[in-house]
Write an enzyme that holds these catalytic residues in place. Structure first.
Site, mmCIF file in Angstrom:
data_model
loop_
_atom_site.group_PDB
_atom_site.id
_atom_site.type_symbol
_atom_site.label_atom_id
_atom_site.label_comp_id
_atom_site.label_asym_id
_atom_site.label_seq_id
_atom_site.Cartn_x
_atom_site.Cartn_y
_atom_site.Cartn_z
ATOM 1 N N ASP A 34 57.568 18.680 80.894
ATOM 2 C CA ASP A 34 57.628 19.225 79.534
ATOM 3 C C ASP A 34 56.264 19.074 78.872
ATOM 4 O OD1 ASP A 34 58.368 20.089 77.010
ATOM 5 O OD2 ASP A 34 60.270 19.010 77.036
ATOM 6 N N HIS B 195 55.821 20.099 75.559
ATOM 7 C CA HIS B 195 55.995 20.117 74.108
ATOM 8 C C HIS B 195 55.697 18.729 73.532
ATOM 9 C CE1 HIS B 195 58.481 23.510 75.515
ATOM 10 N NE2 HIS B 195 58.114 24.074 74.390
ATOM 11 N N SER C 163 64.115 18.235 80.680
ATOM 12 C CA SER C 163 63.646 16.941 80.199
ATOM 13 C C SER C 163 64.771 15.915 80.187
ATOM 14 C CB SER C 163 63.081 17.074 78.778
ATOM 15 O OG SER C 163 62.061 18.032 78.725
#
Length: 904
Positions: free
Chosen positions: A747, A749, A800
């Site tokens: 991930d 982000h 995630s």
């Protein structure tokens, strides 16, 4: 071509690229291919690289969407710019990634195009993993990890590749920070350079209050981009169709563009999955179509070709949305919209000007920025609708101070809600300021004094930044002082701006020069009247343009007599506003209004302002002895005085205003037995209230961060008393607690994680941020090395969740039971109860939003064992409920077997 098609019918955009890629079961070797075997770290999850390593997969996905009925397919380039790709060491391949992806898409689109149904390629441009509008450093809110120029350069490289690869349209999507989006639009305009490639923009709403992550309302966002050549505007991501509809309706009513919408497949459920199916989503999309809300409709996270296949028949024969007329009034914005058409007069606060306020100049020179911000805040509280900021002083680095102060303002939502007027005589200062504001600001100013070439260059710069502009009535001959010269220069500048630069008329604000009157020189007596006459002429002859002026210049002759000065300003504004003056740089806290002035004083002042007879100025001089300086009055805060101590402390946190914090905490120390009781009592009560309001959408992100900074200051004030009087069991020690934060492997982000880091640091914790794509072994190693007190795991995408379980397992294998805090859009308390807590021995806490982290951390540090027992009871109950619910559900085959038989 797409411009012609969209007038005839509603176009279908494709769905989520990432959701479909997951169906192919790709592993690390697929992402590496033959070219990237030696690249360090993991790159699985970086879908953009698949354009180079698995073009067959990406091409197949394009064709699947085209077969499903998509009119527009978007390239697999959401994160394909060097800011995001630097995490993987792939910066050198950015242009190739974009060009290759666009070529693959173009090939597929041409294959499926027919004369009656042409297909188009949208170059997908995502929001980056860093923001231009917020600081990641709690100790320096003016710091930016990403600058406008860095974003602009990266976007130009990306969009250049997309255009070279054959993209028909540029789609700037999932906008959460308008300043990033402005850089992307600016880049697109520069790269396109007049070619027939439209620009689509799609924003994402991130909270229940209808704001972007950077705090703007939807209307404020529209204002911010209102000057750019945009083809369509829309909404995507964050919400499902049902939750998105109210905002879509708002957008379709207000935005003078074609409207696009590609929502998620509903909101993620407690396990991070999407519950909506093609069959359940289609009726919701049909509502958008039947109510004529859209011109382009598609899907975002969780949607696949099966969804698009259901959407395509819905648009057949249906009438597309008809864009509303472009507003004729000027739209400005900070975090909120200022529609000048709804205001008779826009007062611009003048006190954040080092050239006009000695106090402000002193504070900036002394680097007393908190006090300087109080001046800006006071102006907004007093009614300023725009804040003028000027840092031009010989002893200041005006460019550095402008950037620093505007970045500070961005961290103060009660100030940042209003637009900014960036005021300087130095063009590099103005440009630097424009690159700091996400809203639509005003440049003050440009003029013809250096000739047309410089004037046009500056005007093009302003237009490229999406700002409005003040045009001073100067030309090569100098400042206009007569009525005739004022209107001559204004007309010339208007024609250049509208006809040559393409400026919207409503983005032009003329300043016909407010000059001092009653100076004792006869030639100055007509200055005010000529300004008023010029204002009327501009209003009648230059359609759309506005008029402004620095009102305090008018009464320069009477410095020291505030009553007389304010009276003169009131009279001047009364007459100028009636004939079209709709902006003015004024003192918003002025106390004298036109109706307040005694009739004998009013007559005399009007004689001077309107130049009724030559003796009026001399008569006004006689009035100065009568009036003195009567406007100075003491003011007290009745609101503050009516609150008790605990309420004042809570209010300080909620408002993020620590002006009286020192005094209130001294009083609290005398009242409470221990300093830590103050933190656990009224201060935590205030933080709880902030959390509640944030959760309900009544506060938004910048306010929460500001609150956290106030909490940090309170803890710093109390720390000496905590250290000297600490007791066992309070969870407070002389050492700063450490929290390790990481976005888990797979991930990229990190916006939410960064916010948590800011808030935790504000609350006195040492934050160790490992960044994004962090493998479990690195988290374990650093946790042991740093002896951290807590670990925060973040993730936005569904994979995630599985990685968080892996991290917890690895921590347990390493013999650790450090408390874990879980956060991210796809996470849930139920997932923690079912998947993470059972594989771990220590406390695992799910947090709904960033404001909860310090509250949870305080409980963990005070009594981790007791809190863990409480959590385990809660999780056991959730697991039991879940099991019972699952037992009540039958398999599909069993349900069909037991179906009711209506006829035997």
């Amino acid at each position: 071509m797409i411009q012609q098609e969209i007038t005839k019918r509603i176009l279908i955009l494709d769905g989520a690229m990432g959701s479909v890629i997951q169906e192919y079961g790709l592993d690390e070797k697929d992402f590496r291919g033959d070219r990237f075997q030696d690249l360090p770290g993991l790159i699985k999850g970086n879908n953009d690289i698949l354009n180079l390593t698995r073009p067959d997969v990406i091409g197949d996905i394009y064709e699947r969407y085209l077969k499903a009925g998509a009119d527009i397919i978007s390239t697999n380039t959401f994160n394909a710019q060097r800011i995001s790709q630097s995490d993987y060491g792939l910066c050198d391949f950015v242009r190739e990634i974009n060009e290759t992806s666009a070529r693959l898409a173009k090939k597929a689109a041409e294959k499926y195009s027919t004369p009656g149904k042409p297909r188009f390629v949208a170059g997908s441009v995502g929001p980056m993993n860093k923001t231009c509008s917020m600081s990641p450093d709690v100790s320096n809110p003016a710091y930016r990890e990403l600058t406008y120029d860095q974003a602009l350069e990266a976007y130009m490289e990306q969009i250049g590749g997309l255009v070279d690869g054959g993209a028909d349209v540029i789609l700037i999507e999932t906008v959460f920070d308008t300043l990033n989006a402005k850089a992307a639009i600016d880049a697109a305009v520069r790269v396109i350079d007049g070619r027939d490639i439209p620009i689509m923009v799609s924003v994402t709403i991130s909270d229940a209050a209808g704001r972007t992550l950077s705090g703007q309302t939807l209307d404020a966002f529209l204002a911010s981009v209102s000057s750019y050549p945009i083809f369509s505007i829309g909404l995507n991501c964050s919400f499902g169709a049902r939750q998105m509809k109210p905002y879509l309706k708002e957008l379709s009513r207000r935005a003078p563009y074609y409207i696009s919408c590609h929502p998620n497949a509903g909101l993620p459920n407690s396990l991070g999955l999407y519950d909506e199916t093609p069959e359940t989503m289609a009726p919701q999309i049909a509502e958008f179509i039947d109510e004529k809300l859209v011109n382009i409709v598609g899907g975002c996270c969780g949607t696949t070709p099966a969804f698009i296949e259901k959407y395509a028949p819905l648009v057949v024969g249906k009438e597309p949305h008809q864009p509303v007329e472009k507003p004729t009034s000027l739209w400005l914005s900070g975090l909120e919209l200022l529609n000048t058409g709804e205001a008779t007069f826009v007062n611009v606060g003048e006190r954040c000007n080092v050239a006009g306020s000695r106090k402000f100049l002193r504070l900036i020179k002394e680097k007393s920025y908190e006090e300087a911000l109080q001046i800006a805040r006071k102006q907004v509280e007093d009614g300023a609708m725009v804040i003028d900021v000027n840092m031009d002083d010989g002893l200041l680095d005006a460019k550095a101070e402008m950037v620093h102060f505007l970045n500070l303002i961005a961290s103060e939502p009660d100030i940042a809600r209003v637009p900014v007027m960036i005021d300087s005589s130095k063009w590099d200062v103005i440009m630097a300021g424009l690159k700091c504001v996400q809203g639509k600001s005003i440049v003050n100013s440009i003029s013809l004094k250096e000739g047309e070439e410089v004037f046009l260059s500056h005007a093009c710069d302003v237009k490229s930044m999406g700002a409005a502009v003040v045009v001073m009535c100067f030309d090569e001959q100098g400042q206009a002082t007569s009525y005739e010269r004022r209107i001559e220069i204004a007309e010339r500048a208007y024609r250049l701006l509208v006809d040559k630069v393409g400026f919207l008329p409503q983005d032009i604000i003329f300043d016909p020069n407010v000059l001092a009157i009653a100076t004792g020189m006869e030639e100055h007596n007509a200055y005010a009247l000529d300004f008023i006459r010029a204002t009327e002429w501009i209003h009648q002859n230059l359609p759309g343009a506005h008029v402004s002026g620095g009102v305090s210049n008018l009464s320069f002759s009477f410095r020291g007599n505030n009553y007389l000065r304010e009276s003169m300003h009131a009279v001047f504004l009364y007459h100028a506003i009636q004939v079209g003056m709709d902006f003015g740089i004024v003192n918003p806290s002025a106390k004298v209004t036109y109706d307040d002035i005694p009739q004998d004083h009013l007559t005399l002042i009007e004689d001077v302002v309107l130049n009724r007879h030559p003796e009026s100025a001399e008569q006004l001089m006689e009035l100065t002895g009568e009036t003195g300086n009567t406007s100075e009055t003491s003011q007290t805060s009745s609101t503050s005085a009516s609150l008790n101590l605990e309420e004042r402390l809570q209010e300080a946190l909620i408002k993020g205003n620590g002006e009286h914090l020192d005094d209130d905490l001294k009083e609290a120390l005398a009242k409470y037995a221990r300093a830590v009781d103050i933190i656990e009592g009224p201060l935590m009560a205030g933080m709880n209230e902030v959390g509640r309001r944030f959760g309900e959408g009544k506060m938004f992100l910048p306010q929460v961060v500001k609150t956290a900074r106030t909490m940090k200051r309170a803890v710093e004030i109390l720390q000496p008393f905590i250290d000297s009087g600490k007791t066992e069991g309070t969870g407070t020690t002389g050492n700063q607690r450490k929290v390790l934060l990481a976005t888990v492997k797979g991930d990229v982000h990190d916006i939410g994680k960064n916010i948590v880091g800011v808030i935790m640091a504000c609350n006195g914790y040492e934050v160790i941020d490992l960044g994004v794509m962090v493998p479990a072994d690195q988290i374990v190693a650093r946790a042991k090395e740093e002896h951290v007190d807590m670990i925060g795991l973040s993730g936005l995408i569904t994979p995630s969740l599985e990685e968080m379980v892996n991290v917890a397992s690895e921590l347990k294998k390493a013999g650790l039971d450090i408390p874990i805090m879980i956060g991210g859009a796809t996470t849930s308390e139920l997932h923690v109860a079912l998947k993470i807590a059972p594989v771990y021995g220590g406390p695992v806490v799910w947090l709904k939003d960033a404001s909860q982290n310090p509250l949870v951390a305080q409980r963990l540090m005070a009594d981790a064992e007791g809190y863990n027992e409480e959590l385990n009871r809660t999780y056991a109950h959730l697991r039991e409920q879940y099991i019972q619910e699952q037992q009540q559900l039958l398999s599909l085959d069993e349900a069909r077997r037991r179906k009711t038989k209506l006829f035997e």
